[in-house]
Motif scaffolding. Structure first.
Motif, PDB file in Angstrom:
ATOM      1  N   ARG A  96     -29.267  28.271 -69.628  1.00 12.97           N
ATOM      2  CA  ARG A  96     -27.857  28.426 -70.001  1.00 12.97           C
ATOM      3  C   ARG A  96     -27.122  29.354 -69.024  1.00 12.97           C
ATOM      4  NH1 ARG A  96     -24.829  31.787 -72.643  1.00 12.97           N
ATOM      5  NH2 ARG A  96     -26.505  33.047 -73.475  1.00 12.97           N
ATOM      6  N   PRO A  97     -27.631  30.574 -68.771  1.00 11.74           N
ATOM      7  CA  PRO A  97     -26.900  31.404 -67.799  1.00 11.74           C
ATOM      8  C   PRO A  97     -26.919  30.824 -66.389  1.00 11.74           C
ATOM      9  CG  PRO A  97     -28.891  32.533 -68.548  1.00 11.74           C
ATOM     10  CD  PRO A  97     -28.715  31.319 -69.391  1.00 11.74           C
ATOM     11  N   LEU A  98     -27.978  30.126 -66.031  1.00 13.75           N
ATOM     12  CA  LEU A  98     -28.007  29.500 -64.708  1.00 13.75           C
ATOM     13  C   LEU A  98     -26.943  28.425 -64.597  1.00 13.75           C
ATOM     14  CD1 LEU A  98     -31.852  29.253 -64.089  1.00 13.75           C
ATOM     15  CD2 LEU A  98     -30.215  30.753 -62.928  1.00 13.75           C
ATOM     16  N   ASN A  99     -26.746  27.662 -65.662  1.00 17.66           N
ATOM     17  CA  ASN A  99     -25.683  26.653 -65.671  1.00 17.66           C
ATOM     18  C   ASN A  99     -24.310  27.312 -65.605  1.00 17.66           C
ATOM     19  OD1 ASN A  99     -27.356  24.423 -65.730  1.00 17.66           O
ATOM     20  ND2 ASN A  99     -27.428  24.347 -67.955  1.00 17.66           N
ATOM     21  N   GLN A 100     -24.144  28.444 -66.300  1.00 15.76           N
ATOM     22  CA  GLN A 100     -22.873  29.174 -66.235  1.00 15.76           C
ATOM     23  C   GLN A 100     -22.587  29.625 -64.807  1.00 15.76           C
ATOM     24  OE1 GLN A 100     -23.540  32.329 -69.077  1.00 15.76           O
ATOM     25  NE2 GLN A 100     -22.106  31.398 -70.509  1.00 15.76           N
ATOM     26  N   ILE A 101     -23.608  30.141 -64.144  1.00 17.98           N
ATOM     27  CA  ILE A 101     -23.447  30.595 -62.763  1.00 17.98           C
ATOM     28  C   ILE A 101     -23.007  29.431 -61.874  1.00 17.98           C
ATOM     29  CG2 ILE A 101     -24.687  31.462 -60.741  1.00 17.98           C
ATOM     30  CD1 ILE A 101     -26.441  33.064 -62.834  1.00 17.98           C
ATOM     31  N   LEU A 150     -16.162  26.341 -59.888  1.00 20.74           N
ATOM     32  CA  LEU A 150     -14.771  26.602 -60.247  1.00 20.74           C
ATOM     33  C   LEU A 150     -14.087  27.472 -59.190  1.00 20.74           C
ATOM     34  CD1 LEU A 150     -12.511  26.238 -62.297  1.00 20.74           C
ATOM     35  CD2 LEU A 150     -13.458  28.178 -63.568  1.00 20.74           C
ATOM     36  N   VAL A 151     -14.788  28.487 -58.700  1.00 18.96           N
ATOM     37  CA  VAL A 151     -14.223  29.333 -57.644  1.00 18.96           C
ATOM     38  C   VAL A 151     -13.891  28.486 -56.426  1.00 18.96           C
ATOM     39  CG1 VAL A 151     -14.738  31.176 -55.995  1.00 18.96           C
ATOM     40  CG2 VAL A 151     -15.247  31.496 -58.406  1.00 18.96           C
ATOM     41  N   LYS A 152     -14.791  27.591 -56.058  1.00  9.34           N
ATOM     42  CA  LYS A 152     -14.539  26.720 -54.906  1.00  9.34           C
ATOM     43  C   LYS A 152     -13.257  25.910 -55.091  1.00  9.34           C
ATOM     44  CE  LYS A 152     -17.974  24.212 -53.493  1.00  9.34           C
ATOM     45  NZ  LYS A 152     -19.222  23.430 -53.431  1.00  9.34           N
ATOM     46  N   LEU A 153     -12.974  25.516 -56.330  1.00  7.31           N
ATOM     47  CA  LEU A 153     -11.781  24.706 -56.590  1.00  7.31           C
ATOM     48  C   LEU A 153     -10.494  25.522 -56.576  1.00  7.31           C
ATOM     49  CD1 LEU A 153     -13.098  22.436 -59.489  1.00  7.31           C
ATOM     50  CD2 LEU A 153     -12.629  21.743 -57.130  1.00  7.31           C
ATOM     51  N   ILE A 154     -10.542  26.765 -57.049  1.00 11.89           N
ATOM     52  CA  ILE A 154      -9.296  27.519 -57.200  1.00 11.89           C
ATOM     53  C   ILE A 154      -9.034  28.532 -56.086  1.00 11.89           C
ATOM     54  CG2 ILE A 154      -9.367  27.271 -59.699  1.00 11.89           C
ATOM     55  CD1 ILE A 154     -10.082  30.261 -59.831  1.00 11.89           C
ATOM     56  N   VAL A 155      -9.994  28.748 -55.218  1.00 12.16           N
ATOM     57  CA  VAL A 155      -9.846  29.800 -54.209  1.00 12.16           C
ATOM     58  C   VAL A 155      -8.626  29.593 -53.313  1.00 12.16           C
ATOM     59  CG1 VAL A 155     -11.348  28.812 -52.432  1.00 12.16           C
ATOM     60  CG2 VAL A 155     -11.150  31.294 -52.651  1.00 12.16           C
ATOM     61  N   GLN A 197      -6.837  37.067 -59.808  1.00  7.57           N
ATOM     62  CA  GLN A 197      -7.337  37.559 -61.099  1.00  7.57           C
ATOM     63  C   GLN A 197      -8.298  36.557 -61.728  1.00  7.57           C
ATOM     64  OE1 GLN A 197      -6.933  40.698 -62.422  1.00  7.57           O
ATOM     65  NE2 GLN A 197      -8.592  39.934 -63.717  1.00  7.57           N
ATOM     66  N   GLN A 198      -7.999  35.298 -61.596  1.00  2.78           N
ATOM     67  CA  GLN A 198      -8.892  34.274 -62.146  1.00  2.78           C
ATOM     68  C   GLN A 198     -10.250  34.323 -61.443  1.00  2.78           C
ATOM     69  OE1 GLN A 198      -7.215  30.341 -62.067  1.00  2.78           O
ATOM     70  NE2 GLN A 198      -8.616  29.574 -63.610  1.00  2.78           N
ATOM     71  N   ILE A 199     -10.245  34.536 -60.147  1.00  3.53           N
ATOM     72  CA  ILE A 199     -11.499  34.629 -59.394  1.00  3.53           C
ATOM     73  C   ILE A 199     -12.272  35.878 -59.809  1.00  3.53           C
ATOM     74  CG2 ILE A 199     -12.484  34.966 -57.090  1.00  3.53           C
ATOM     75  CD1 ILE A 199     -10.224  33.099 -56.069  1.00  3.53           C
ATOM     76  N   ILE A 200     -11.568  36.982 -60.023  1.00  2.00           N
ATOM     77  CA  ILE A 200     -12.228  38.209 -60.489  1.00  2.00           C
ATOM     78  C   ILE A 200     -12.872  37.970 -61.853  1.00  2.00           C
ATOM     79  CG2 ILE A 200     -11.795  40.567 -61.310  1.00  2.00           C
ATOM     80  CD1 ILE A 200      -9.645  40.726 -59.050  1.00  2.00           C
ATOM     81  N   ASP A 201     -12.176  37.285 -62.750  1.00  2.00           N
ATOM     82  CA  ASP A 201     -12.721  36.986 -64.079  1.00  2.00           C
ATOM     83  C   ASP A 201     -13.961  36.094 -63.979  1.00  2.00           C
ATOM     84  OD1 ASP A 201     -10.639  38.477 -65.126  1.00  2.00           O
ATOM     85  OD2 ASP A 201      -9.445  36.725 -65.705  1.00  2.00           O
ATOM     86  N   ILE A 202     -13.888  35.108 -63.115  1.00  2.00           N
ATOM     87  CA  ILE A 202     -15.025  34.211 -62.918  1.00  2.00           C
ATOM     88  C   ILE A 202     -16.216  34.981 -62.344  1.00  2.00           C
ATOM     89  CG2 ILE A 202     -15.892  32.214 -61.627  1.00  2.00           C
ATOM     90  CD1 ILE A 202     -12.980  31.089 -61.845  1.00  2.00           C
ATOM     91  N   ALA A 203     -15.947  35.857 -61.396  1.00  2.00           N
ATOM     92  CA  ALA A 203     -17.025  36.670 -60.816  1.00  2.00           C
ATOM     93  C   ALA A 203     -17.685  37.522 -61.898  1.00  2.00           C
ATOM     94  CB  ALA A 203     -16.488  37.542 -59.692  1.00  2.00           C
TER      95      ALA A 203
END
Length: 71
Positions: free
Chosen positions: A18-23, A29-34, A41-47
């Motif tokens: 489960r955490p591996l899938n989240q990672i 998602l970061v690749k899509l929104i960067v 802020q969204q990238i910081i939250d994802i990190a």
């Protein structure tokens, strides 16, 4: 502490996925929104989510190490 039986081991492995899938999903998602404007802020939250999932997976792996040392 008694060693994990096969069923318990399967549960720990399942729980680690489960955490591996989240990672993985959050990294995608970061690749899509960067490249989007104002996405900092969204990238910081994802990190933060990735870091939390990494710690969770690390704790599960530590459990396996401790079980292995008890044998």
């Amino acid at each position: 502490m008694k060693p994990l039986d096969r069923s318990e081991l399967a549960t720990v492995v399942h729980d680690a996925r489960r955490p591996l899938n989240q990672i993985s999903m959050n990294a995608e998602l970061v690749k899509l929104i960067v490249t989007q404007p104002n996405s900092e802020q969204q990238i910081i939250d994802i990190a933060s989510t990735i870091i939390k999932a990494t710690k969770e997976c690390s704790e599960l792996l530590q459990l396996l190490v401790e079980q292995g040392n008890d044998e």
